[in-house]
Structures are given as C-alpha cells and as structure tokens.
Design an enzyme around this catalytic site. Structure first.
Site, PDB file in Angstrom:
ATOM      1  N   TYR A  66      -7.685   2.263 -15.188  1.00 58.50           N
ATOM      2  CA  TYR A  66      -6.693   2.899 -16.077  1.00 58.50           C
ATOM      3  C   TYR A  66      -7.256   3.040 -17.494  1.00 58.50           C
ATOM      4  O   TYR A  66      -6.993   4.019 -18.189  1.00 58.50           O
ATOM      5  CB  TYR A  66      -5.398   2.082 -16.116  1.00 58.50           C
TER       6      TYR A  66
ATOM      7  N   LYS B  11      -5.778   5.847  -6.372  1.00 59.45           N
ATOM      8  CA  LYS B  11      -6.918   5.415  -7.171  1.00 59.45           C
ATOM      9  C   LYS B  11      -7.321   4.017  -6.741  1.00 59.45           C
ATOM     10  O   LYS B  11      -6.461   3.304  -6.232  1.00 59.45           O
ATOM     11  CB  LYS B  11      -6.610   5.454  -8.675  1.00 59.45           C
TER      12      LYS B  11
HETATM   13  P1  NDP Z   1      -1.157  -3.547   0.038  1.00 54.83           P
HETATM   14  O1  NDP Z   1      -2.137  -4.584   0.416  1.00 54.83           O
HETATM   15  O2  NDP Z   1       0.202  -3.982  -0.356  1.00 54.83           O
HETATM   16  O3  NDP Z   1      -0.982  -2.487   1.246  1.00 54.83           O
HETATM   17  C1  NDP Z   1      -2.077  -1.904   1.892  1.00 54.83           C
HETATM   18  C2  NDP Z   1      -1.609  -1.400   3.261  1.00 54.83           C
HETATM   19  O4  NDP Z   1      -2.735  -0.750   3.865  1.00 54.83           O
HETATM   20  C3  NDP Z   1      -1.209  -2.501   4.227  1.00 54.83           C
HETATM   21  O5  NDP Z   1       0.143  -2.863   4.112  1.00 54.83           O
HETATM   22  C4  NDP Z   1      -1.494  -1.850   5.563  1.00 54.83           C
HETATM   23  O6  NDP Z   1      -0.415  -1.004   5.913  1.00 54.83           O
HETATM   24  C5  NDP Z   1      -2.664  -0.929   5.288  1.00 54.83           C
HETATM   25  N1  NDP Z   1      -3.936  -1.486   5.774  1.00 54.83           N
HETATM   26  C6  NDP Z   1      -4.701  -0.907   6.717  1.00 54.83           C
HETATM   27  N2  NDP Z   1      -5.801  -1.636   6.951  1.00 54.83           N
HETATM   28  C7  NDP Z   1      -5.741  -2.712   6.150  1.00 54.83           C
HETATM   29  C8  NDP Z   1      -6.580  -3.829   5.951  1.00 54.83           C
HETATM   30  N3  NDP Z   1      -7.742  -3.973   6.620  1.00 54.83           N
HETATM   31  N4  NDP Z   1      -6.203  -4.756   5.076  1.00 54.83           N
HETATM   32  C9  NDP Z   1      -5.085  -4.620   4.367  1.00 54.83           C
HETATM   33  N5  NDP Z   1      -4.235  -3.558   4.503  1.00 54.83           N
HETATM   34  C10 NDP Z   1      -4.558  -2.617   5.400  1.00 54.83           C
HETATM   35  O7  NDP Z   1      -1.832  -2.665  -1.117  1.00 54.83           O
HETATM   36  P2  NDP Z   1      -1.097  -1.792  -2.241  1.00 54.83           P
HETATM   37  O8  NDP Z   1       0.021  -1.049  -1.642  1.00 54.83           O
HETATM   38  O9  NDP Z   1      -0.828  -2.605  -3.436  1.00 54.83           O
HETATM   39  O10 NDP Z   1      -2.294  -0.780  -2.649  1.00 54.83           O
HETATM   40  C11 NDP Z   1      -2.678   0.284  -1.802  1.00 54.83           C
HETATM   41  C12 NDP Z   1      -3.467   1.319  -2.614  1.00 54.83           C
HETATM   42  O11 NDP Z   1      -2.659   1.817  -3.664  1.00 54.83           O
HETATM   43  C13 NDP Z   1      -4.724   0.781  -3.296  1.00 54.83           C
HETATM   44  O12 NDP Z   1      -5.721   1.763  -3.253  1.00 54.83           O
HETATM   45  C14 NDP Z   1      -4.307   0.564  -4.736  1.00 54.83           C
HETATM   46  O13 NDP Z   1      -5.387   0.702  -5.653  1.00 54.83           O
HETATM   47  C15 NDP Z   1      -3.308   1.670  -4.914  1.00 54.83           C
HETATM   48  N6  NDP Z   1      -2.292   1.335  -5.929  1.00 54.83           N
HETATM   49  C16 NDP Z   1      -2.004   2.272  -6.877  1.00 54.83           C
HETATM   50  C17 NDP Z   1      -1.045   2.028  -7.821  1.00 54.83           C
HETATM   51  C18 NDP Z   1      -0.675   3.093  -8.800  1.00 54.83           C
HETATM   52  O14 NDP Z   1       0.067   2.812  -9.732  1.00 54.83           O
HETATM   53  N7  NDP Z   1      -1.144   4.309  -8.627  1.00 54.83           N
HETATM   54  C19 NDP Z   1      -0.340   0.741  -7.889  1.00 54.83           C
HETATM   55  C20 NDP Z   1      -0.666  -0.147  -6.796  1.00 54.83           C
HETATM   56  C21 NDP Z   1      -1.622   0.151  -5.869  1.00 54.83           C
HETATM   57  P3  NDP Z   1       0.106  -0.900   7.450  1.00 54.83           P
HETATM   58  O15 NDP Z   1       0.524  -2.273   7.822  1.00 54.83           O
HETATM   59  O16 NDP Z   1       1.210   0.063   7.358  1.00 54.83           O
HETATM   60  O17 NDP Z   1      -1.061  -0.410   8.250  1.00 54.83           O
END
Ligand code: NDP
Length: 380
Positions: free
Chosen positions: A225, A142
């Site tokens: 949420y 989401k």
């Molecule tokens: P992060 O910023 O921690 O991680 C995002 C990951 O996406 C990065 O580590 C990277 O992984 C990849 N990525 C690829 N391109 C980009 C870019 N241009 N900039 C930044 N990151 C990039 O985010 P979160 O893990 O906190 O959130 C990810 C998703 O999960 C979001 O959509 C958020 O809304 C959702 N979320 C949902 C939750 C829930 O409870 N359902 C809770 C928290 C988040 P790599 O280095 O491996 O390419």
C-alpha cells in the site's frame, strides 16, 4: 381522538377550506417526498468469487449489496459446505459452485463474466491465467503475484485471451486517495519533496501472510500500500530502492517472513519516500505528502473505512470533508463498467507489475544491504 384535519392529512387529503399555504403534515403520497429511488442498470456483470476466506466473506460478498453493476453468480471454494452456505446467503444457484479441480469448467458457464481471485498470493498467477484462458475477465487481489515473471505471464494471458485484467487496488476507487492525487497534480501544497508512509498490524499465526510458500510477508501484504501510494501520489516510478528488514527467527511466526521492513524510494525528480511495514506493531495505516507550501496527511490512509484527510499550510490546518464509499463496491462497479462497456481499467495488470518490481528490489536491497537501481521503463 384525532381532529378532523389530522385525520384527513393522515389519509393524504386536504381539508376543504384549508389555506393554500398550509403544507401537508403527513406525506400526501404516504412516502417521503424526497425519497430517491435506485436506478435500474440495464445490465450487470456476473461475478464468480474464488477463495472464500476472511476478505471474501467479511468484505467482498457484503459489498455486492452496495454495487450497482456487479452481482455474485458463482463461487469457487475448496470447502463445499461453506460454499453452499455462502451461496444460500447471497441467492447464488448452487449449480454455480466450483472447486479448484472443476475451476476450468467455468468456461462453459454463461452466468460468469468476471472472476475475482481472492486466494493466497502464491495462487494468484495460476488461477488468473486459468480464468483468462477460460474466457473470463479477471479482478485479482493484491499483490498481483509473487514474482515479476508471473506478473508478465498474467498480462500476456489477458492479451492472448482478449480479456481484461485488473488488480484490486481499492484505494484508487475511493474519494480520499483520489482527492490526494488531484491535490498533488494541482500542486495544492507546492512541489512535492518527500513522502512518508506506514502500514503496520499485528498478525498472529496461523495466517497465510506468515507463509513464504503462500507468498506472505509484510511488504507483499501491507507494505505494498505504501509503494502503490508513493507511486500514485507522485505519478512517478522510483529509480532506486534501499531497505532494511528485521527477522527475529527465534519467534516462531517469523521463521519464514520478516517481522518488519523499512524501505526508501528515490524518484528521478528528487522526491524521496520512506516507508515502513510490520506484522508485529499495533495497527497504524497512514501517509503524509510534503510539498514546498505545506503537506497532506491521510490518517488512516489504507483502512476500509474512516479515512481522514488534513491539508496543512503555514496559515493553518483544515480537515477535508468527503463522503466515504464502500471501496470494494466501487472497484467492482468500475471493473463491471469496463467489462460491460469496453473500457480499460484504471489499475490494469501493469500496475501490479510496477509494484512487484519495487517489491523485488526491496527484497534484494534488504538481502544485499545495497541500494538497488530500477531501470526507468519495464515493458510488460
Ligand atoms: P484467508 O486466509 O482468510 O482466505 C484465503 C482463502 O483462500 C481460504 O479461505 C481458502 O478458501 C482459499 N485457499 C485455497 N488454497 C488455500 C491454501 N493453500 N491455504 C489457505 N487458503 C487457501 O485470506 P484473506 O481473505 O485475508 O486474503 C486473500 C487475498 O486477499 C490475499 O491475496 C490478500 O493479500 C488479499 N487481501 C486484500 C485486501 C484488500 O484490502 N484489498 C485485504 C485483505 C486481503 P476456500 O476454503 O473457499 O477454498
């Protein structure tokens, strides 16, 4: 010096002449008699996790250990060293590590049934559509995407590919929110009248949530949420939306997204919801449903763990005792079951689209300072 009887009991033996009523002291089979063995599922769905950020590494990968029907078999990352380390930790064959450039090669990987998109919001639509076209089922985090049009494209891509699309609304798979829904449908607190919800946190920079280009913003990240809960608690779609936002542009981290947003939803039945979300207020994640005979209070309501449900009636208040589950394992098991056994997911793309319509209306209401009507039906 052990006595003869304790020696035999420790060996799983009963001494001759012992009275029949004597229970064994040590477990006779050298294991607890109430030990419940895990069942062995006939099949498990094979999952690729895309985007190894905070959520993927801290919650989703560990949750596979609690899932029955899902196992991680592939990773997609822009950082190969990180991906190799995560693969080693979870027993994933490094030949199943992909980058964003090699993503489409997953089409030929028979060790992937499901692709879990855990990328910044602005990338959800593109990678969901690419995964569906590669013949994979998709669980997308989401918010589903950044616009209503993207949501429609994602749903259409699933239909065209004959593959399933589910949005990761984890609270629909855990017992506290499910119990609230059931109590509301059973009118446990009478007819619903109002709903209030807050989802607030302090979000320091740098963070994808503070970037407009990456689809950030408090409504998209945490306010969603409240929107989703208002919809699942009432079982209705809002008819009209009003909103105010605070944009302190002199604070560097709020150059592109608001710090706080308050919004109201009017439902055709007369139920009114008022909600707030912030990236600049201490953590508070709760909601309360007010009915004619009492109210239901879930606080916290949106956290990963530690949810607390109170039912309040004029006669008194009671806290409901429920066994909590791992939200991510529960939703991954649900989608695996859908994929393995041909069921429809509880939170399909249409759920994400319905929330996205409300998000778009909130943005318009805040921008124009006007109430924004929402048409009653929105065929995808
Ligand atoms: P992060 O910023 O921690 O991680 C995002 C990951 O996406 C990065 O580590 C990277 O992984 C990849 N990525 C690829 N391109 C980009 C870019 N241009 N900039 C930044 N990151 C990039 O985010 P979160 O893990 O906190 O959130 C990810 C998703 O999960 C979001 O959509 C958020 O809304 C959702 N979320 C949902 C939750 C829930 O409870 N359902 C809770 C928290 C988040 P790599 O280095 O491996 O390419």
């Amino acid at each position: 010096m052990p006595t003869r009887r304790s020696f035999l009991a420790a060996a799983g033996l009963t001494a001759a002449g012992a009275r029949a009523a004597d229970p064994p002291l040590a477990p006779p089979d050298r294991q607890p008699p109430d030990l419940v063995l895990p069942d062995v599922p006939a099949r498990q769905a094979k999952w690729a996790v895309v985007g190894l950020g905070k959520l993927a590494i801290e919650e989703i990968m560990p949750a596979f250990g609690r899932a029955r029907l899902a196992k991680p078999t592939a990773l997609v990352s822009g950082h190969p060293d990180k991906a190799r380390r995560v693969a080693a930790a979870y027993g994933i064959d490094p030949r199943h590590i992909y980058s964003y450039d090699t993503f489409d090669r997953m089409r030929d990987d028979a060790d992937i049934d499901v692709v879990y998109v855990v990328l910044p919001n602005s990338m959800h639509a593109e990678y969901t559509v690419r995964a569906l076209r590669a013949g994979k089922h998709v669980l997308c985090e989401k918010p589903m995407a950044t616009t209503v049009a993207e949501c429609r494209d994602m749903i259409a891509a699933g239909r065209e590919a004959g593959r399933k699309l589910m949005i990761a609304y984890r609270l629909r798979y855990e017992p506290f929110n499910q119990t609230v829904i059931r109590l509301c449908r059973e009118k446990a607190v009478g007819e619903l009248r109002t709903f209030e919800a807050s989802n607030n946190q302090v979000t320091p920079a740098p963070n994808i949530r503070l970037s407009r280009a990456l689809g950030g913003g408090p409504v998209q990240d945490v306010g969603i949420y409240c929107i989703n809960a208002a919809r699942y608690v009432t079982g209705q779609e809002p008819a009209e939306v009003t909103a105010f936002e605070h944009r302190p542009r002199d604070i560097a981290r709020f150059r592109e997204v608001p710090a706080s947003v308050a919004f109201q939803l009017r439902f055709a039945s007369g139920v009114l919801a008022h909600c707030d979300c912030s990236f600049d207020a201490a953590e508070s994640r709760r909601y309360r449903v007010h009915g004619t005979d009492g109210f239901l209070d879930l606080d916290p309501a949106f956290s990963y763990r530690g949810l607390r449900l109170t039912v309040a009636k004029p006669s008194g208040r009671e806290q409901v005792s429920l066994t909590e589950v791992n939200h991510f394992a529960a939703e991954m098991d649900h989608f695996s079951d859908c994929v393995l056994n041909g069921h429809d997911p509880r939170t399909p793309g249409e759920e994400g689209l319905a929330d996205m319509r409300v998000i778009a209306a909130i943005e318009e209401a805040a921008r124009t300072n006007r109430a924004v009507p929402l048409p009653p039906a929105d065929p995808a």
